[in-house]
Scaffold this motif. Structure first.
Motif: not given
Length: 110
Positions: A99-108
């Protein structure tokens, strides 16, 4: 007769010595038999005591083995439970990391 008295006394002395020797020999044999009987009794008593001690030790060892098996079963159950909980925790953490990886990707991307 003088010679006859000497012979008679010699025969009587020999007979008395034989009698005393026979009594002593009989007494020695009786003492030896009593000693052998006593030794056999003591040996039998020791063997019986040894057998009783072995029976008690065997029973004690069996109780200890049973207790150890029960403790090992409880320990195995506890380890299996802990392992299951650890796998569940790892799975939850993996989901959170994903979930955090998805959030980081979406934020980037933004």
């Amino acid at each position: 007769m003088v010679g006859q008295d000497v012979i008679h006394e010699a025969m009587q002395a020999t007979w008395t010595i034989d009698k005393v020797g026979g009594v002593l020999a009989t007494a020695i044999v009786v003492v030896i038999l009593v000693l052998i009987g006593g030794m056999l009794w003591v040996t039998k008593k020791l063997v019986n005591g040894f057998q009783e001690t072995n029976k008690e030790l065997l029973a004690s060892n069996n109780r200890i083995a049973t207790e150890n098996q029960q403790q090992m079963a409880r320990l195995t159950e506890a380890v299996n439970s802990l392992s299951l909980e650890t796998r569940k925790d790892i799975s939850v953490l993996q989901d959170k990391v994903d979930g955090l990886e998805n959030v980081v990707r979406n934020t980037q991307m933004f």
